[in-house]
Design a protein around this motif. Structure first.
Motif, PDB file in Angstrom:
ATOM      1  N   ALA A  57       0.835  -1.211   0.000  1.00 22.93           N
ATOM      2  CA  ALA A  57       0.000   0.000   0.000  1.00 22.93           C
ATOM      3  C   ALA A  57       0.866   1.256   0.000  1.00 22.93           C
ATOM      4  N   VAL A  97       1.827   5.632  -2.891  1.00 22.08           N
ATOM      5  CA  VAL A  97       1.623   7.019  -2.488  1.00 22.08           C
ATOM      6  C   VAL A  97       2.634   8.027  -3.043  1.00 22.08           C
ATOM      7  N   LEU A 152     -15.957  14.076  -5.218  1.00 20.17           N
ATOM      8  CA  LEU A 152     -14.662  14.769  -5.259  1.00 20.17           C
ATOM      9  C   LEU A 152     -13.636  14.091  -6.172  1.00 20.17           C
ATOM     10  N   TYR A 153     -13.980  12.903  -6.667  1.00 22.99           N
ATOM     11  CA  TYR A 153     -12.980  12.188  -7.467  1.00 22.99           C
ATOM     12  C   TYR A 153     -12.683  12.898  -8.785  1.00 22.99           C
ATOM     13  N   ILE A 169      -9.990  15.148  -7.897  1.00 26.57           N
ATOM     14  CA  ILE A 169      -8.738  14.491  -7.509  1.00 26.57           C
ATOM     15  C   ILE A 169      -8.061  13.768  -8.674  1.00 26.57           C
ATOM     16  N   GLY A 176       1.447  13.434  -4.865  1.00 23.85           N
ATOM     17  CA  GLY A 176       2.083  12.572  -3.869  1.00 23.85           C
ATOM     18  C   GLY A 176       1.759  12.958  -2.437  1.00 23.85           C
ATOM     19  N   PHE A 177       0.965  14.006  -2.272  1.00 24.25           N
ATOM     20  CA  PHE A 177       0.614  14.436  -0.915  1.00 24.25           C
ATOM     21  C   PHE A 177      -0.691  13.789  -0.453  1.00 24.25           C
ATOM     22  N   LEU A 178      -1.323  13.031  -1.334  1.00 24.26           N
ATOM     23  CA  LEU A 178      -2.660  12.520  -1.040  1.00 24.26           C
ATOM     24  C   LEU A 178      -2.623  11.068  -0.584  1.00 24.26           C
ATOM     25  N   SER A 179      -2.786  10.871   0.694  1.00 23.48           N
ATOM     26  CA  SER A 179      -2.833   9.489   1.183  1.00 23.48           C
ATOM     27  C   SER A 179      -4.197   8.853   0.912  1.00 23.48           C
ATOM     28  N   ARG A 180      -5.221   9.683   0.839  1.00 21.89           N
ATOM     29  CA  ARG A 180      -6.560   9.186   0.545  1.00 21.89           C
ATOM     30  C   ARG A 180      -6.987   9.660  -0.829  1.00 21.89           C
ATOM     31  N   PRO A 181      -7.891   8.965  -1.503  1.00 21.94           N
ATOM     32  CA  PRO A 181      -8.445   7.672  -1.137  1.00 21.94           C
ATOM     33  C   PRO A 181      -7.360   6.590  -1.094  1.00 21.94           C
ATOM     34  N   THR A 182      -7.608   5.600  -0.268  1.00 29.26           N
ATOM     35  CA  THR A 182      -6.666   4.496  -0.116  1.00 29.26           C
ATOM     36  C   THR A 182      -6.726   3.571  -1.340  1.00 29.26           C
ATOM     37  N   VAL A 183      -5.769   2.687  -1.399  1.00 28.35           N
ATOM     38  CA  VAL A 183      -5.735   1.693  -2.481  1.00 28.35           C
ATOM     39  C   VAL A 183      -7.039   0.887  -2.473  1.00 28.35           C
ATOM     40  N   GLU A 184      -7.462   0.524  -1.304  1.00 28.76           N
ATOM     41  CA  GLU A 184      -8.687  -0.262  -1.205  1.00 28.76           C
ATOM     42  C   GLU A 184      -9.888   0.500  -1.756  1.00 28.76           C
TER      43      GLU A 184
END
Lengths: 429, 429, 429, 429
Positions: free
Chosen positions: D31, D35, D74-75, D78, D96-104
């Protein structure tokens, strides 16, 4: 000082003397020397000449002289330095892009403003006098500050030119005695306890020197003289510029990124260190105070030497105790009319000396308001107070400071990485 | 052209004529105008005067004149532009920091080199002639290129000064007829197929114009004249600078970041558009070609107009077909001695015109080597070839190009965002 | 505290408690949250987890545990923060580029080091104890400092994500009473004169809190509580961010260049101000202390209000006089195990309160050495002293500071433009 | 291809195959690997997974599926890459600053869109089919382009991590035969004259490959294979990176400022050159094609070798003449399901080979519109045309390109200094 029928001639004399000195400092320059701004800190000489004139025009003539007609409607835009209250202006970083107005036009501007100032003094109403004198005095003090900057900025412009031209023909270079070594510095006691620092008196002082207030300091010892070039070279040869241990973290970043390895103006030629002075390249006088170093270098040197810098309170209290004489070498003074050495000189005195008029001494004190400090009202409130962050206090005046501009309570301030002023090191323990 | 006892006087005549013109271009300047470098592209005028002189000194006098003594040992460091083979040099971005040498010293340098050049021509050995003539010719062509840059750089320095000074007193401004509107442009056919482009002949041409070679193009139509200021204003008023659809991606980034909204030198005063010209601020001539626009703006305008720019091959083939006359307005030419308009003018001709000598026409061709291109040997190999990346070709010469420096095969080149040359737009469909 | 057979179990208990809390803070995060470094100040959460572990490995295990085998030979390179003495390291600005080691691997690293630490404590020789305890204590204090940074860095990472995710499900948001208005602040007297500040005692304190020393201050008055959001909004609506008069010169440059207009984390949605909290976006509590403002904003607010900030000496002396209780809201504390509000709360007490544990209070004191300050020997000498330039002191601890990490003499420090800590404003007059 | 009752199942099969391959490429990642954005060119892997999904959502589902409910409001903000027509978006440099949305969450997004796509295909109206197929095909081609970027971006993220992790366990490394040396390259003739290049046919091709058009080229000779690592090392050991003569001016500036000295991913350990591959650090195969070099390096190598690069027309005509087979090593293809070497391999064939599917071959052709080029209407018009400036064309596809995405007319393009794609060198004379 208040203007009265009696004082008026005096103040015009002061005015003429100080205004003339500015032009005298610029006299040896070529028109081309008046234009560049090689780094943002260094302003073009003609800009200094015009800006100091703009100061009188803006804060005095426009206010006190009925029907005053500005010399040029765009000069306010071009020569306002940083007074937000006075309106838009050329960005500081763009001063070196302006070939016009020419030096000649700026000298005309100066003459025009001088003439109008004389006229104003003649016809000043009694009820204007108090207010007038306040701005008038500040205008002259301001011009003296720029005289010092003129000298250091000219030195930067000429000293960074590959041709290393000298400032003026006919000056005698400092005589360098490389055989003799000045005696080891000694550390003289200063008595701690409660002391008062800051300006007390009726003459002029900047708002930032006030109010006088009490401070408590511990007993300490002060180096009796400034650190010399020979001593600083020991630091260099001992790897001072290559050992992070002596440096503040932010300083070490600069040392590495900008490859610092000596004071500004030093350069090594065929294995020998020389320095650019206003006489051109010269051998380094081992006994003269090291100069053109940043706070960061002053602090690193102190760490290496196992000592520390003074605070500004300690410095001022030491001056109160040792009552040093002003160094007589200040070359931006009246003496500028006589050929003389244009650099800081070695001084072999044995008491606590070189405290005033040689080099500005970096202190480990931030430039912050004194307790009870009040900013001036109006545009003059922008003079000092708004710079009270991220700058370090320097004390004592330098060989480039006008003599009558030096006093024990004077607080000069620059960012910790600046080197182009005549700065130096005094240690404490 | 080869130097022979007969040609020698001729070449000296050329030399003197071209060298004198450089000084004539600089004659109206004040010493201060010679110093600034307000952006990296713009070199100080005195630098151009010295650098063109350094070129003769470096590539001719040092090679061909036995015992030649350079004028100053540091001038090679100061006035080398970008020749890695010739050694270290002042960084391009630092040219504006150098107040010295002064204009006067540079004029002395020019006189010294001119004298030595004459001496050399007198004593040139027959076996040196071929090699000498090659460098000599390039030296003159090089100086002519810098004459154009001198004009555009002077325009930048004066035109970005808040005082907007004019270049020279006494010139007549362009007469502007704001009532009349030039007829709509028409699109004239150009015959496609296999054509030869590139330089063929015995006179001088740069290596980048060679070798001549075949290209295949489709039939197309060429706009019979340049896009005018009035037409460009329609683009502006139609929101051209605010609609990403017309712009290349990289261009749009600049439009937004730098807030582009008009050609360089245009400024709106009291709701009216004016432009800085070498005569000072002027109303915009609606019928004159739009100029001082970047490739990005030329391309965006073409997109908005539903047309496209030409390729450099198309342009050259159109010139072969329409055989345009050179515009007679080129002001950097001999005519500079006569007061005349110093800007690109409206031209009301009805055939395919304004192809040469008005504005450089941006093409949608990258500046790359022609098939079979060979770089020169030695330092001259650095002249053109090493710049063949990320630049767009411009064709036709401008009103600032010396007349005898304009030819149909000439390839000028600049990055796509540059505006300070006299550049313009011609469309195709 | 010295390790003895009796204290050993205690110190392990402390160790386990503090180490566990770090992992507890990170528990609600997704693996992806552990990676970004959106600005240079904000380190990736997993970096904090590893760096605090590296600290024990480097300064304790490698020194005291015979035959200690480092977990991975590259971790010293990856997790050294700024210790020049410890060797090369990943540049600070590149921490967010490292996807590996993964969170899982870092948790393994933590477990490995924890196990070795326990082993070491078991077999520690009596003669090692004094030295061991010094590093051990610092290791724990160090980890607590990083716990605070973890919370503020996590807030930054989540709070700058367009999705504005909440930190942990199940916490209760602060209850906001927008109807009620807290009473006007009052100004309580603090007695001036000679006082002693700095740490005295036998527990742990950083070198920069020592030595205790005398200072002289004037009588002054201290605001009995912190400035609230409602009060700060008045400053905003009064044009505070658009009037240079309130701002230091360097601050004003930032306000204009970066278009500051509210505290960090505030955003206006449909005309209403909200702020990102660790619970997600929330309406602003008018009575809660304003937080996430820079020194520059604190100082501008004070200017607007006609007051001033305290110096650090004044603050510490006021605490001596008013003996405030620690705010019980500190959420990074043991209480983090209980769902509770994760933000600074309104406090309606009437005596001098909110001095400790709510927000760090900006003082107008530079972060400089106390008189007689001595840096630690060796690598630990890099801990505090080398940052003593261009930073301002903050006092009091915040709701993110571990409770047992707050004390009256504690000196925190940040550059004047930083906002991402829980910072606030208390005025003096 | 047009959707008919018969083709529908096929297109869904294609859709599933291509969508599954994207997830397969990401399957070996942790995961955390999803990022970082270590340089602006490299996007986080999860961003690629989401952006390709956003493409189907935005250009197909929102248009063709009645009542389609976007997965998250919001996608669009993004995951829009650069489509100005589609509205605001996260700045490219902030991915690279966006941890969300997650991979899942992104995998959920993919599943949701896939499901809706199937539903749409089921209920597509005949009159929608033509338009649908156009976007559908582009959506798949688009995803394939991102598959290649995924591989090169993953390689960058892992290959710049100090731990140099391998991409997937279980792959066989390339077998390196350091004893054997591949035969000298030979130069094979290509017949000049008038040729047609550009795409002709009924299958898919990008707008930038059209229209097909005639070009005239001279006879030339083409190197029968790619330049090898051993050959490139000769250039390095001959001082290639230290001699300005081989470099374009802009290139030389970069070589010096960034201290280039080898292809990307090469590092010298104990005097031996290794390169990071997706298998981890490996010894360099002397016979394999050199890869991860910029246009600038390709051009400098050619200058050093006394040869030149091809133009894109020459390359395409050579392919028409030599009809090379596709290299069978493309690892991003179906074969990715089998463990196999994940790098470009040596190829010992003797005819003209390695033209397609090994490395992208830099040409000395700018990325400009073909004569008669028309941009697509609407948002898709932003796909190719707006990038046609300051980029160089690469031809042939690489080992990271999906096999069915390679064709002779395909024009890839990157700025001249980029190295992170699988790029290589083929010479001409």
């Amino acid at each position: 000082m208040r203007a009265t029928p009696d004082t008026i001639p005096d103040i015009l004399q002061d005015y003429k003397r100080i205004r003339a000195r500015t032009e005298r400092i610029c006299a040896p320059l070529r028109a081309e020397d008046h234009v560049p701004q090689p780094v943002i800190d260094v302003s073009p000489p003609k800009w200094h000449m015009a800006h100091t004139t703009w100061f009188f025009e803006t804060f005095i003539l426009k206010k006190f002289l009925l029907g005053y007609k500005p010399f040029h409607h765009l000069y306010n835009y071009i020569f306002n330095s940083y007074y937000e209250s006075i309106g838009d202006r050329v960005l500081r970083e763009n001063r070196g892009f302006l070939s016009r107005p020419t030096v000649e036009e700026i000298l005309d501007y100066r003459a025009y403003v001088d003439e109008q100032m004389e006229e104003l003094v003649d016809c000043l109403l009694p009820e204007q006098e108090a207010e007038f004198m306040k701005f008038f005095t500040i205008g002259l003090q301001h011009e003296q500050q720029h005289q010092e900057l003129l000298i250091t900025d000219i030195k930067y412009i000429l000293g960074h030119n590959p041709l290393r031209p000298e400032y003026e023909k006919g000056h005698l270079a400092v005589e360098v005695d490389t055989e003799y070594t000045i005696p080891e510095a000694v550390y003289l006691p200063v008595k701690g306890g409660l002391h008062t620092i800051g300006y007390i008196g009726e003459s002029f002082a900047w708002d930032n020197e006030k109010p006088a207030h009490q401070v408590y300091i511990n007993d300490f010892k002060i180096q009796n003289r400034l650190v010399t070039n020979a001593e600083y070279m020991k630091f260099m040869y001992d790897g001072g510029y290559h050992n992070f241990r002596y440096w503040l973290s932010e300083a070490w970043g600069l040392v590495e990124a900008e490859k610092w390895e000596a004071p500004m103006y030093w350069q090594r030629i065929d294995g020998e260190w020389l320095q650019y002075t206003l006489h051109g390249l010269q051998y380094i006088d081992p006994n003269a105070p090291v100069t053109h170093i940043s706070f960061f270098e002053a602090d690193a040197y102190a760490s290496w030497a196992g000592k520390r810098l003074l605070t500004e309170a300690e410095w001022e209290i030491a001056v109160q105790q040792y009552k040093p004489k002003l160094s007589m070498q200040a070359f931006a003074d009246a003496e500028i009319y006589q050929p003389q050495p244009l650099d800081v000189k070695a001084d072999y005195a044995t008491t606590c000396h070189q405290l005033m008029g040689d080099v500005w001494e970096w202190t480990y004190s931030g430039y912050f308001p004194y307790p009870g400090y009040k900013r001036e009202e109006g545009a003059l409130g922008e003079y000092n107070g708004k710079f009270m962050i991220n700058q370090m206090v320097m004390r004592g005046g330098s060989c480039a400071t006008p003599m009558d501009h030096i006093r024990p309570t004077y607080r000069n301030f620059f960012p910790a990485d600046k080197k182009w002023q005549f700065t130096g090191i005094r240690l404490a323990e």
